[in-house]
Motif scaffolding. Structure first.
Motif, PDB file in Angstrom:
ATOM      1  N   ALA A  55      -5.436   0.713  26.788  1.00  0.00           N
ATOM      2  CA  ALA A  55      -4.809  -0.117  26.078  1.00  0.00           C
ATOM      3  C   ALA A  55      -5.504  -0.061  24.666  1.00  0.00           C
ATOM      4  N   GLY A  56      -7.120   0.080  24.619  1.00  0.00           N
ATOM      5  CA  GLY A  56      -7.643   0.323  23.406  1.00  0.00           C
ATOM      6  C   GLY A  56      -7.322   1.420  22.772  1.00  0.00           C
ATOM      7  N   GLU A  57      -7.287   2.402  23.494  1.00  0.00           N
ATOM      8  CA  GLU A  57      -6.747   3.710  22.728  1.00  0.00           C
ATOM      9  C   GLU A  57      -5.411   3.514  22.168  1.00  0.00           C
ATOM     10  N   CYS A  58      -4.565   3.026  22.868  1.00  0.00           N
ATOM     11  CA  CYS A  58      -3.194   2.652  22.390  1.00  0.00           C
ATOM     12  C   CYS A  58      -3.252   1.861  21.131  1.00  0.00           C
ATOM     13  N   ARG A  59      -4.063   0.847  20.871  1.00  0.00           N
ATOM     14  CA  ARG A  59      -4.401  -0.089  19.789  1.00  0.00           C
ATOM     15  C   ARG A  59      -5.097   0.659  18.627  1.00  0.00           C
ATOM     16  N   ARG A  60      -6.083   1.639  18.945  1.00  0.00           N
ATOM     17  CA  ARG A  60      -6.793   2.605  17.939  1.00  0.00           C
ATOM     18  C   ARG A  60      -5.355   3.181  17.386  1.00  0.00           C
ATOM     19  N   GLN A  61      -4.727   4.075  18.434  1.00  0.00           N
ATOM     20  CA  GLN A  61      -3.746   4.876  17.673  1.00  0.00           C
ATOM     21  C   GLN A  61      -2.593   4.188  16.759  1.00  0.00           C
ATOM     22  N   LEU A  62      -2.480   3.132  17.266  1.00  0.00           N
ATOM     23  CA  LEU A  62      -1.219   2.028  16.779  1.00  0.00           C
ATOM     24  C   LEU A  62      -2.097   1.795  15.087  1.00  0.00           C
ATOM     25  N   GLN A  63      -3.300   1.519  15.268  1.00  0.00           N
ATOM     26  CA  GLN A  63      -3.960   1.060  13.926  1.00  0.00           C
ATOM     27  C   GLN A  63      -3.945   2.461  13.130  1.00  0.00           C
ATOM     28  N   ALA A  64      -4.177   3.563  13.696  1.00  0.00           N
ATOM     29  CA  ALA A  64      -4.218   4.746  12.813  1.00  0.00           C
ATOM     30  C   ALA A  64      -2.739   4.910  12.268  1.00  0.00           C
ATOM     31  N   ARG A  65      -1.880   4.789  12.938  1.00  0.00           N
ATOM     32  CA  ARG A  65      -0.579   5.042  12.927  1.00  0.00           C
ATOM     33  C   ARG A  65      -0.118   3.928  11.545  1.00  0.00           C
ATOM     34  N   LEU A  66      -0.670   2.670  11.938  1.00  0.00           N
ATOM     35  CA  LEU A  66      -0.064   1.789  10.870  1.00  0.00           C
ATOM     36  C   LEU A  66      -0.960   1.932   9.454  1.00  0.00           C
ATOM     37  N   VAL A  67      -2.042   2.568   9.520  1.00  0.00           N
ATOM     38  CA  VAL A  67      -2.909   2.797   8.207  1.00  0.00           C
ATOM     39  C   VAL A  67      -2.039   3.961   7.545  1.00  0.00           C
ATOM     40  N   GLU A  68      -1.816   5.122   8.773  1.00  0.00           N
ATOM     41  CA  GLU A  68      -0.981   6.359   8.009  1.00  0.00           C
ATOM     42  C   GLU A  68       0.320   5.908   7.480  1.00  0.00           C
ATOM     43  N   MET A  69       0.939   4.955   7.986  1.00  0.00           N
ATOM     44  CA  MET A  69       2.191   4.419   7.868  1.00  0.00           C
ATOM     45  C   MET A  69       2.160   3.717   6.413  1.00  0.00           C
ATOM     46  N   GLU A  70       1.311   3.098   6.140  1.00  0.00           N
ATOM     47  CA  GLU A  70       0.921   2.255   4.826  1.00  0.00           C
ATOM     48  C   GLU A  70       0.501   3.586   3.823  1.00  0.00           C
ATOM     49  N   SER A  71      -0.290   4.429   3.992  1.00  0.00           N
ATOM     50  CA  SER A  71      -0.351   5.337   3.267  1.00  0.00           C
ATOM     51  C   SER A  71       0.683   6.211   2.950  1.00  0.00           C
ATOM     52  N   LEU A  72       1.642   6.622   3.889  1.00  0.00           N
ATOM     53  CA  LEU A  72       2.684   7.197   3.472  1.00  0.00           C
ATOM     54  C   LEU A  72       3.704   6.248   2.608  1.00  0.00           C
ATOM     55  N   ARG A  73       3.703   4.987   2.986  1.00  0.00           N
ATOM     56  CA  ARG A  73       4.693   4.251   2.072  1.00  0.00           C
ATOM     57  C   ARG A  73       4.335   4.116   0.847  1.00  0.00           C
ATOM     58  N   GLY A  74       2.936   4.219   0.441  1.00  0.00           N
ATOM     59  CA  GLY A  74       2.334   4.030  -0.927  1.00  0.00           C
ATOM     60  C   GLY A  74       2.579   5.426  -1.673  1.00  0.00           C
ATOM     61  N   ALA A  75       2.560   6.567  -0.694  1.00  0.00           N
ATOM     62  CA  ALA A  75       2.820   7.678  -1.507  1.00  0.00           C
ATOM     63  C   ALA A  75       4.248   7.819  -1.839  1.00  0.00           C
ATOM     64  N   HIS A  76       5.159   7.449  -0.730  1.00  0.00           N
ATOM     65  CA  HIS A  76       6.738   7.424  -0.924  1.00  0.00           C
ATOM     66  C   HIS A  76       7.187   6.417  -2.333  1.00  0.00           C
ATOM     67  N   GLN A  77       6.202   5.230  -2.447  1.00  0.00           N
ATOM     68  CA  GLN A  77       6.694   4.500  -3.480  1.00  0.00           C
ATOM     69  C   GLN A  77       6.323   5.375  -4.756  1.00  0.00           C
ATOM     70  N   SER A  78       4.969   6.114  -4.711  1.00  0.00           N
ATOM     71  CA  SER A  78       4.647   6.547  -5.886  1.00  0.00           C
ATOM     72  C   SER A  78       5.367   7.873  -6.212  1.00  0.00           C
ATOM     73  N   LEU A  79       6.042   8.455  -5.231  1.00  0.00           N
ATOM     74  CA  LEU A  79       6.789   9.709  -5.469  1.00  0.00           C
ATOM     75  C   LEU A  79       8.002   9.046  -5.996  1.00  0.00           C
ATOM     76  N   GLU A  80       8.724   7.912  -5.532  1.00  0.00           N
ATOM     77  CA  GLU A  80       9.972   7.275  -6.018  1.00  0.00           C
ATOM     78  C   GLU A  80       9.868   6.865  -7.588  1.00  0.00           C
ATOM     79  N   ARG A  81       8.648   6.275  -7.762  1.00  0.00           N
ATOM     80  CA  ARG A  81       8.275   6.031  -9.374  1.00  0.00           C
ATOM     81  C   ARG A  81       8.406   7.185 -10.089  1.00  0.00           C
ATOM     82  N   GLN A  82       7.657   8.337  -9.592  1.00  0.00           N
ATOM     83  CA  GLN A  82       7.458   9.422 -10.549  1.00  0.00           C
ATOM     84  C   GLN A  82       8.811  10.019 -10.783  1.00  0.00           C
ATOM     85  N   LEU A  83       9.654  10.038  -9.653  1.00  0.00           N
ATOM     86  CA  LEU A  83      10.982  10.548  -9.561  1.00  0.00           C
ATOM     87  C   LEU A  83      11.923   9.779 -10.761  1.00  0.00           C
ATOM     88  N   GLN A  84      11.847   8.743 -10.643  1.00  0.00           N
ATOM     89  CA  GLN A  84      12.310   7.657 -11.762  1.00  0.00           C
ATOM     90  C   GLN A  84      11.879   8.190 -13.085  1.00  0.00           C
TER      91      GLN A  84
END
Length: 179
Positions: A55-84
């Motif tokens: 469960a702890g490993e799953c929590r760490r993986q979940l946190q890593a995935r959430l951090v990665e997802m937030e990072s990708l969301r920010g990159a996506h928004q940045s790319l959307e702004r650049q595209l616009q």
């Protein structure tokens, strides 16, 4: 009485032996049962620890995935702004190029009309030049004729006056110049 007391003692001894055996059997059963329960508890605790670790490993993986997802969301928004921004810049450049094309087409039309006007003026001037050349040639002929007359010396001044004088009319054209 002695028989009864001995029989009671014997019964008591048998009863106590049976009670001791039952007690021993109950203790053995209890110890075996406790050992099995302790073994089960140890296995369960190990399973609980393993589950907690997982469960702890799953929590760490979940946190890593959430951090990665937030990072990708920010990159996506940045790319959307650049595209616009790129689309807006492209549209602005396209509009500017369209304006430039329109201006160049207007300039081309103006240049063509100016060239046509210059060509007409040139043609008119060429016509005037040709007329002047013809007139000059005629005057030359006249002058040569008069020179020949003077050189011959046979003709006097009164006879020159009797020759018909040629008349040439020159009407200059008026040209409008835009330059």
């Amino acid at each position: 009485r002695p028989d009864l007391a001995a029989a009671l003692r014997e019964l008591r001894a048998q009863y106590e032996a049976l009670a001791a055996r039952n007690l021993q059997a109950a203790e053995d059963w209890y110890r075996a049962r406790c050992a099995r329960l302790h073994e089960r508890a140890a296995r369960s605790q190990e399973a609980v620890r393993a589950s907690r670790r997982e469960a702890g490993e799953c929590r760490r993986q979940l946190q890593a995935r959430l951090v990665e997802m937030e990072s990708l969301r920010g990159a996506h928004q940045s790319l959307e702004r650049q595209l616009q921004e790129l689309e807006e810049r492209h549209n602005a450049e396209a509009a500017g190029l369209q304006d430039t094309i329109g201006q160049l087409e207007d300039d081309l039309r103006n240049t063509k009309s100016e060239m046509a006007r210059h060509l007409r003026e040139y043609q008119d001037l060429l016509n005037v030049k040709m007329a002047l050349d013809i007139e000059i040639a005629a005057y030359r002929k006249l002058l040569e004729g008069e020179e020949n007359l003077f050189n011959m010396g046979s003709v006097g001044l009164p006879s020159l006056n009797s020759l018909p004088s040629p008349t040439y009319s020159f009407q200059p054209r008026s040209f409008s110049s835009s330059t």
